[in-house]
Design a protein around this motif. Sequence first.
Motif, PDB file in Angstrom:
ATOM      1  N   ARG A   1     -11.473  17.891 -17.348  1.00 43.71           N
ATOM      2  CA  ARG A   1     -11.371  16.452 -17.086  1.00 43.71           C
ATOM      3  C   ARG A   1     -12.754  15.808 -16.976  1.00 43.71           C
ATOM      4  NH1 ARG A   1      -8.954  14.614 -11.497  1.00 43.71           N
ATOM      5  NH2 ARG A   1     -10.924  15.526 -10.952  1.00 43.71           N
ATOM      6  N   GLY A   2     -13.688  16.502 -16.351  1.00 45.69           N
ATOM      7  CA  GLY A   2     -15.040  15.973 -16.175  1.00 45.69           C
ATOM      8  C   GLY A   2     -15.828  15.848 -17.468  1.00 45.69           C
ATOM      9  N   HIS A   3     -15.456  16.617 -18.483  1.00 48.63           N
ATOM     10  CA  HIS A   3     -16.154  16.556 -19.776  1.00 48.63           C
ATOM     11  C   HIS A   3     -15.356  15.808 -20.834  1.00 48.63           C
ATOM     12  CE1 HIS A   3     -18.417  19.777 -17.815  1.00 48.63           C
ATOM     13  NE2 HIS A   3     -19.397  19.377 -18.588  1.00 48.63           N
ATOM     14  N   ASP A   4     -14.245  15.209 -20.441  1.00 48.28           N
ATOM     15  CA  ASP A   4     -13.373  14.477 -21.348  1.00 48.28           C
ATOM     16  C   ASP A   4     -13.935  13.071 -21.499  1.00 48.28           C
ATOM     17  OD1 ASP A   4     -11.126  13.799 -22.817  1.00 48.28           O
ATOM     18  OD2 ASP A   4      -9.702  14.370 -21.275  1.00 48.28           O
ATOM     19  N   LYS A   5     -14.208  12.607 -22.498  1.00 53.55           N
ATOM     20  CA  LYS A   5     -14.353  12.782 -23.917  1.00 53.55           C
ATOM     21  C   LYS A   5     -15.726  13.294 -24.323  1.00 53.55           C
ATOM     22  CE  LYS A   5     -10.565  11.322 -25.967  1.00 53.55           C
ATOM     23  NZ  LYS A   5      -9.737  12.210 -26.744  1.00 53.55           N
ATOM     24  N   VAL A   6     -16.760  12.969 -23.599  1.00 55.21           N
ATOM     25  CA  VAL A   6     -18.096  13.391 -24.009  1.00 55.21           C
ATOM     26  C   VAL A   6     -18.651  14.347 -22.985  1.00 55.21           C
ATOM     27  CG1 VAL A   6     -20.439  12.587 -24.476  1.00 55.21           C
ATOM     28  CG2 VAL A   6     -18.511  11.210 -25.208  1.00 55.21           C
ATOM     29  N   PRO A   7     -19.127  15.489 -23.335  1.00 56.59           N
ATOM     30  CA  PRO A   7     -19.173  16.075 -24.678  1.00 56.59           C
ATOM     31  C   PRO A   7     -17.922  16.862 -25.020  1.00 56.59           C
ATOM     32  CG  PRO A   7     -20.396  17.474 -23.205  1.00 56.59           C
ATOM     33  CD  PRO A   7     -19.885  16.308 -22.379  1.00 56.59           C
ATOM     34  N   GLY A   8     -17.031  17.072 -24.059  1.00 52.51           N
ATOM     35  CA  GLY A   8     -15.818  17.847 -24.308  1.00 52.51           C
ATOM     36  C   GLY A   8     -15.996  19.290 -23.879  1.00 52.51           C
ATOM     37  N   ALA A   9     -15.133  19.765 -22.990  1.00 52.41           N
ATOM     38  CA  ALA A   9     -15.167  21.161 -22.554  1.00 52.41           C
ATOM     39  C   ALA A   9     -14.620  22.021 -23.684  1.00 52.41           C
ATOM     40  CB  ALA A   9     -14.330  21.338 -21.290  1.00 52.41           C
ATOM     41  N   TRP A  10     -15.298  23.141 -23.975  1.00 52.07           N
ATOM     42  CA  TRP A  10     -14.907  23.931 -25.132  1.00 52.07           C
ATOM     43  C   TRP A  10     -14.868  25.421 -24.822  1.00 52.07           C
ATOM     44  CZ3 TRP A  10     -18.424  27.523 -27.002  1.00 52.07           C
ATOM     45  CH2 TRP A  10     -19.739  27.394 -26.522  1.00 52.07           C
ATOM     46  N   THR A  11     -14.213  26.138 -25.719  1.00 53.38           N
ATOM     47  CA  THR A  11     -14.125  27.591 -25.657  1.00 53.38           C
ATOM     48  C   THR A  11     -13.993  28.105 -27.081  1.00 53.38           C
ATOM     49  OG1 THR A  11     -13.081  29.436 -24.500  1.00 53.38           O
ATOM     50  CG2 THR A  11     -11.617  27.759 -25.419  1.00 53.38           C
ATOM     51  N   THR A  12     -13.936  29.419 -27.217  1.00 57.14           N
ATOM     52  CA  THR A  12     -13.786  30.022 -28.539  1.00 57.14           C
ATOM     53  C   THR A  12     -12.389  30.627 -28.666  1.00 57.14           C
ATOM     54  OG1 THR A  12     -16.144  30.537 -28.555  1.00 57.14           O
ATOM     55  CG2 THR A  12     -14.775  31.680 -30.160  1.00 57.14           C
ATOM     56  N   ILE A  13     -11.694  30.218 -29.721  1.00 54.82           N
ATOM     57  CA  ILE A  13     -10.373  30.751 -30.040  1.00 54.82           C
ATOM     58  C   ILE A  13     -10.407  31.207 -31.495  1.00 54.82           C
ATOM     59  CG2 ILE A  13      -7.907  30.241 -30.254  1.00 54.82           C
ATOM     60  CD1 ILE A  13      -8.283  28.050 -28.140  1.00 54.82           C
ATOM     61  N   ASN A  14     -10.082  32.466 -31.712  1.00 60.80           N
ATOM     62  CA  ASN A  14     -10.094  33.045 -33.065  1.00 60.80           C
ATOM     63  C   ASN A  14     -11.425  32.810 -33.774  1.00 60.80           C
ATOM     64  OD1 ASN A  14      -7.432  33.980 -32.819  1.00 60.80           O
ATOM     65  ND2 ASN A  14      -6.615  32.016 -33.511  1.00 60.80           N
ATOM     66  N   GLY A  15     -12.531  32.948 -33.043  1.00 62.38           N
ATOM     67  CA  GLY A  15     -13.864  32.800 -33.620  1.00 62.38           C
ATOM     68  C   GLY A  15     -14.287  31.374 -33.897  1.00 62.38           C
ATOM     69  N   GLN A  16     -13.493  30.406 -33.497  1.00 61.60           N
ATOM     70  CA  GLN A  16     -13.794  28.993 -33.747  1.00 61.60           C
ATOM     71  C   GLN A  16     -13.933  28.244 -32.427  1.00 61.60           C
ATOM     72  OE1 GLN A  16     -10.735  26.838 -35.887  1.00 61.60           O
ATOM     73  NE2 GLN A  16     -12.207  25.358 -36.651  1.00 61.60           N
ATOM     74  N   VAL A  17     -14.916  27.349 -32.364  1.00 61.14           N
ATOM     75  CA  VAL A  17     -15.094  26.525 -31.171  1.00 61.14           C
ATOM     76  C   VAL A  17     -13.987  25.469 -31.135  1.00 61.14           C
ATOM     77  CG1 VAL A  17     -16.592  24.834 -30.033  1.00 61.14           C
ATOM     78  CG2 VAL A  17     -17.579  26.888 -31.056  1.00 61.14           C
TER      79      VAL A  17
END
Length: 151
Positions: free
Chosen positions: A49-65
């Motif tokens: 929620r704190g990173h929504d929209k900029v820059p966006g919280a991310w992780t790796t799924i199936n080798g893709q961000v």
Amino acid sequence: VEAVHLIADGKAPRIPQPKEGATYEGIQKKENAEISWDQPAAALHNWIRGHDKVPGAWTTINGQVVTFYGSSLLDASVPAGQELTIKGASRPGLVTKNGLVIFGNDGKMVLVRNLKFEDGKMIPASKYFSADETTALELTEEEKKIAEDIR
């Protein structure tokens, strides 16, 4: 009063603000928004929620961000869904009809509604496994004419 007179006379001291810590730009970098999975559900939700929209919280799924948007805490029984392995997560996520359910290290759940891929494509999280299915847009003759006129 003295400060106001110094400013009015143009004699107030000017101390330049240091560049370090001067803005929030440093914490809004994408590389600083990766999700750390060894946290309770409330912390995961707050991070997303704190990173929504900029820059966006991310992780790796199936080798893709993959960037997560629109989280909410889920206080219910574990819903039915298709498992999704998430790098670093102790437990797979679940793609459900309402979105992607992820689990904190406390066993509680967070519902993520939207996912954005590296290519910029954003989809509802509930459509993760059908994201590759695309349908060709077919125009009627009238629409083809309008498209040609626009060109």
